[in-house]
Design a protein around this motif. Sequence first.
Motif, short mmCIF file in Angstrom:
data_model
loop_
_atom_site.label_atom_id
_atom_site.label_comp_id
_atom_site.label_asym_id
_atom_site.label_seq_id
_atom_site.Cartn_x
_atom_site.Cartn_y
_atom_site.Cartn_z
N THR A 45 0.70 -1.33 0.09
CA THR A 45 -0.13 0.01 -0.03
C THR A 45 0.87 1.02 -0.02
O THR A 45 0.23 2.55 -0.06
CB THR A 45 -1.09 -0.04 1.09
N ARG B 30 -17.79 0.16 1.00
CA ARG B 30 -16.76 0.75 -0.01
C ARG B 30 -15.21 0.50 0.50
O ARG B 30 -14.42 0.30 -0.52
CB ARG B 30 -17.26 2.32 -0.15
N GLU B 31 -14.95 1.10 1.48
CA GLU B 31 -13.53 0.79 2.17
C GLU B 31 -12.99 -0.55 2.00
O GLU B 31 -11.78 -0.65 1.51
CB GLU B 31 -13.60 1.42 3.61
N TYR C 76 -13.96 -2.98 0.00
CA TYR C 76 -13.91 -3.44 -1.15
C TYR C 76 -12.59 -2.77 -2.04
O TYR C 76 -11.98 -3.65 -2.60
CB TYR C 76 -15.13 -2.89 -2.22
N ASN C 77 -12.39 -1.58 -1.73
CA ASN C 77 -11.28 -0.67 -2.23
C ASN C 77 -9.85 -1.46 -1.70
O ASN C 77 -8.91 -1.61 -2.44
CB ASN C 77 -11.35 0.68 -1.97
N HIS D 234 -9.21 -4.65 -3.53
CA HIS D 234 -8.53 -4.74 -4.68
C HIS D 234 -7.20 -3.99 -4.75
O HIS D 234 -6.53 -4.38 -5.43
CB HIS D 234 -9.53 -3.73 -5.46
N GLU D 235 -6.80 -3.04 -3.93
CA GLU D 235 -5.67 -2.49 -3.86
C GLU D 235 -4.63 -3.39 -3.48
O GLU D 235 -3.60 -3.54 -4.15
CB GLU D 235 -5.71 -1.26 -2.88
N TYR E 131 -4.24 -4.58 -7.61
CA TYR E 131 -3.48 -3.18 -8.11
C TYR E 131 -1.97 -3.56 -7.75
O TYR E 131 -1.06 -3.35 -8.51
CB TYR E 131 -3.88 -1.88 -7.48
#
Length: 256
Positions: A66, A110-111, A113-114, A117-118, A122
């Motif tokens: 991250t 939302r948090e 999920y992000n 994925h990150e 990503y």
Amino acid sequence: MGFLSGKKALITGVASERSIASGIAHAFAREGAELAYTYQGDKIKSRVEDHAHATGSDLVLPLDVTSDGEIDSAFKAIQEKWGCIDIVVHSIGFAPRELLAGGFIESVTREGYNMAHEISAYSFAALGKAARPLMQGRQASMMTMTYLGAERAMPRYNVMGPAKASLEACVRYMADELGPEGIRVNGISAGPIKTLAAAGISGFRTMLQRSERTAPLRRNVTVEEVGNTAAFLSSDLASGITGEILYVDAGFNIVG
Ligand code: 0WD
């Protein structure tokens, strides 16, 4: 002489001896690769150092995916020490535990999920970006770890399903873009294996039992089997394979 002799490989995702990345590292070391490791957070630093020493490596770098700064520093350290890199293994996945219980819609935020994925998808693209300049002019290869939940709605895999689907799409886009530079990009879709990450999925034992009961080989796979496949896939023996997702799941995906 092993079939990875002369190859320099970066292994991410060793969290314990049970980690899939540990199985990969042992197979790579057996086949003669020179290894570097990353660890996430000081808590597991000494464990990863012990593992590194056991496989003849003294290059152990902090890397929380991250952090752009830690990605830059890790690859800078590799450049200084090796000047190049042949293999990058991405064996990293994460979703907040509360999103891996109940239903997908029921638990998703939302948090969360992000974050899933990150860290799980990503980060593979981010490692590709950082490794690319060091892989020029070599028969290089990148690899990631995925799961059948990318393609099918598996009970309680929840947000990791869309994250792995994104990761598998990254494999194809990265393979297409990096292929002209001689860099291959693949994924291994492993069957369920009891590791620290897997322990976070509620009902994981049921997944293990189901695959043991129905997979053509009537058993689950081991980190050694995934390690052997990873060693083949990142070696020149697999020079014609890129953009693929290879199943190491005792055949579960064809029947389950
Ligand atoms: O059944 C299984 N175990 C399967 C795992 C089946 C199919 C695929 N996989 C995948 C996982 O989704 C993951 O992508 O294989 C990969 C490796 O998983 P693992 O070996 O099962 O799990 P584990 O030993 O826990 O290693 C995953 C590691 C983390 O471990 P912890 O337990 O500390 O979360 O991913 C790393 C960390 O070392 N990780 C990170 N590394 C850098 N930056 C980060 C991060 N932000 N977050 C997690």
